[in-house]
Design a protein around this motif. Structure first.
Motif, short mmCIF file in Angstrom:
data_model
loop_
_atom_site.label_atom_id
_atom_site.label_comp_id
_atom_site.label_asym_id
_atom_site.label_seq_id
_atom_site.Cartn_x
_atom_site.Cartn_y
_atom_site.Cartn_z
N GLN A 197 41.65 3.74 9.40
CA GLN A 197 40.76 2.87 10.30
C GLN A 197 39.42 2.98 9.96
O GLN A 197 38.91 3.99 10.15
N MET A 254 37.19 -3.27 13.86
CA MET A 254 37.93 -2.03 13.22
C MET A 254 38.99 -2.66 12.15
O MET A 254 39.58 -3.74 12.55
N TYR A 314 41.89 -1.85 8.62
CA TYR A 314 42.31 -0.47 7.88
C TYR A 314 42.00 -0.76 6.60
O TYR A 314 42.27 -1.71 5.93
#
Length: 112
Positions: free
Chosen positions: A20, A32, A34
């Motif tokens: 993340q 945020m 990934y």
């Protein structure tokens, strides 16, 4: 850790490790996201029917184990996620092979 050394052909599923990080959404606002860190071949074992019935409705529901080689290009840590067949998994525990240092067993839980 498995009692017998797994055959290399058992590492036949591709998994991707995600971390993340801070990114931006389509409007430029911070969010945020990934980001893919690395991927590797793994042996994947899901719960058997008896385990599934026993763990249904508990924290152990949707647990899956991944067996990977210990030496990876990037160190694998428990703050990463695993992507496998379109599903993300949170790493619960990493059990290193202390005897042979060949394989690591990763216990992970499916997240929605």
């Amino acid at each position: 850790m498995p009692s017998k050394r797994p055959d290399i052909s058992e590492l036949n599923k591709r998994i991707t490790f995600l971390k993340q990080t801070q990114g931006k959404d389509s409007y430029g606002a911070p969010t945020m996201v990934y980001k893919e860190v690395t991927s590797c071949w793994a042996s994947v074992e899901s719960q058997q029917l008896k385990e599934f019935i026993t763990t249904y409705g508990t924290e152990l529901q949707n647990i899956i184990t991944f067996l990977i080689r210990s030496k990876q290009r990037v160190p694998i840590t428990d703050d990463m996620m695993i992507s496998f067949q379109g599903q993300k998994y949170k790493i619960v525990e990493i059990q290193p092979d202390l005897k042979r240092s060949m394989y690591d067993l990763i216990v992970a839980k499916a997240v929605s």
